[in-house]
Design an enzyme around this catalytic site. Sequence first.
Site, PDB file in Angstrom:
ATOM      1  N   GLU A 175       0.793  -1.224   0.000  1.00 45.93           N
ATOM      2  CA  GLU A 175       0.000   0.000   0.000  1.00 45.93           C
ATOM      3  C   GLU A 175       0.828   1.279   0.000  1.00 45.93           C
ATOM      4  O   GLU A 175       0.816   2.043   0.983  1.00 45.93           O
ATOM      5  CB  GLU A 175      -0.960  -0.005   1.202  1.00 45.93           C
ATOM      6  CG  GLU A 175      -1.912  -1.175   1.217  1.00 45.93           C
ATOM      7  CD  GLU A 175      -3.021  -1.030   2.261  1.00 45.93           C
ATOM      8  OE1 GLU A 175      -2.988  -0.083   3.059  1.00 45.93           O
ATOM      9  OE2 GLU A 175      -3.940  -1.877   2.257  1.00 45.93           O
ATOM     10  N   GLU A 372      -5.124  -8.606   0.919  1.00 50.32           N
ATOM     11  CA  GLU A 372      -5.781  -8.292   2.201  1.00 50.32           C
ATOM     12  C   GLU A 372      -7.254  -8.064   1.955  1.00 50.32           C
ATOM     13  O   GLU A 372      -7.640  -7.395   0.984  1.00 50.32           O
ATOM     14  CB  GLU A 372      -5.244  -7.001   2.850  1.00 50.32           C
ATOM     15  CG  GLU A 372      -3.916  -7.132   3.514  1.00 50.32           C
ATOM     16  CD  GLU A 372      -3.446  -5.826   4.148  1.00 50.32           C
ATOM     17  OE1 GLU A 372      -4.301  -5.009   4.571  1.00 50.32           O
ATOM     18  OE2 GLU A 372      -2.233  -5.631   4.201  1.00 50.32           O
TER      19      GLU A 372
HETATM   20  C1  FCB Z   1      -4.385  -2.023   5.548  1.00 47.63           C
HETATM   21  C2  FCB Z   1      -3.007  -2.355   6.059  1.00 47.63           C
HETATM   22  C3  FCB Z   1      -2.963  -3.384   7.154  1.00 47.63           C
HETATM   23  C4  FCB Z   1      -4.136  -3.245   8.100  1.00 47.63           C
HETATM   24  C5  FCB Z   1      -5.439  -3.127   7.354  1.00 47.63           C
HETATM   25  C6  FCB Z   1      -6.645  -3.015   8.228  1.00 47.63           C
HETATM   26  O1  FCB Z   1      -4.380  -0.735   5.047  1.00 47.63           O
HETATM   27  O2  FCB Z   1      -2.174  -2.800   5.006  1.00 47.63           O
HETATM   28  O3  FCB Z   1      -1.726  -3.299   7.789  1.00 47.63           O
HETATM   29  O4  FCB Z   1      -3.909  -2.206   8.976  1.00 47.63           O
HETATM   30  O5  FCB Z   1      -5.403  -2.037   6.486  1.00 47.63           O
END
Ligand code: FCB
Length: 463
Positions: A175, A372
């Site tokens: 990210e 994620e």
């Molecule tokens: C993302 C992050 C991760 C976590 C989630 C909820 O932005 O990559 O580390 O904090 O959100």
Amino acid sequence: MTPLENPAGRTALGLPDDFWLGAATAAYQIEGAVDEDGRGTSIWDTFSHTPGAVERGETGDVACDHYHRMPQDVAMMKDLGLDAYRFSVAWPRIQPTGSGAVEQRGLDFYSRLVDELLAAGITPWLTLYHWDLPQPLEDAGGWPERDTALRFADYAQTVHAALGDRVRHWTTHNEPWVSAFLGYAAGIHAPGRRDAAASLRAVRHLLVGHGLATRALREAGAESLGITVNLYAVSAASDDPADVDARRRMDGMSNRIFLEPLLLGRWPDDVLADLDAVGLGDELRGPTPEEDLALASTPLDALGINYYSRHTVAAGGEPGSEPAYPGSADVRFVNPGYPVTDMGWPVDPTGLSEVLESVHALAPDLSLYVTENGAAYPDDVVVDGRVQDDDRTAYLDSHLRACATSIARGVPLRGYFAWSLMDNFEWALGYGKRFGLVRVDYDTLERTPKRSAEWYAALTRRQ
Ligand code: FCB
């Protein structure tokens, strides 16, 4: 909320049999042991110890104590039946000052983790940078300085030299949007700066660092190289042309500012025009745009996508009210009625299909992974000592079904990592937001699988 029954394997949700199901974490969020084995200081150590920066003054000093409990944590992953585990390496454990001297004990920890995973039949998925920049590099200017990108490529090679014989899947950044804009523009993440120009230089240098590292690792023989971006489905609050334009700007500053350089080797023209209008375009372009865009668009083997939510935006808002979006700071986020998680994030699984399909349209041959996806909920329903998190289970179920829908429409989506394996340090929000499949009791550090973990273990089971 109606509890979901355990699925009979991944195909029950329409996912292919060879689809990977994993879970993700990040070093600073779980490891603790911040002063051990020669680890240096990162910007998150400094930031979390700054009064007022993190809720309740919480820090990652202990976190989930994963550094000491790693073998038990891998055993827990095995119980969940994970195909793969996505973790990040803490740069300051490997190079305490961010450059030069290498700390062998840091490398040894990740080497033991990788061996433990392989012995458990779990594929390691390694992320090189999940936001914990060594503090000395920030003191020298951080990501707004080009030199940080060069240092990152050196660090990447050091990690690859130690683990490349066993780790096949390499991700450069997690990210970069968050690193650049929450860290340098909004100042709500480390290093806590509020400087729009610096944040745009950070975008460029994160991408340059990604390109340099990818090329170096490719040359060293790495086979599966990628980067993870956080993407959003974006809607306009109405058909009003001003709201439609807010949607364009939000999509530009959230998604296309990374997708276009990575996949098409260009900066989005409309984003540059918006930035030029406030005198910031050249911060993104930089003095050597051709070289930088060639690096940014270094071919990838896989793109990681983190998806959590849909943004619905309207024009207006207090001037500058959203500093994380330089050149587009006067926007308003609205919620047209989606349920929200404990983060306040609207839940919309159709947005995940939308994102996957739009990336696929840009890069038809590229393998995609959801690196994620998950949800924070208060976890206050406890039945027989176990968290009955039907809300989180439903979130995971609906988003995995959205993955299956996109696969059926031809998207080469190969796998999915739940965020997160266990509750952990949720950055500026501290330990208050729980995303785990496994509950962590922060007093005893005891791990207890939640109902969602049982559901996920049923999903990962191969018949
Ligand atoms: C993302 C992050 C991760 C976590 C989630 C909820 O932005 O990559 O580390 O904090 O959100």
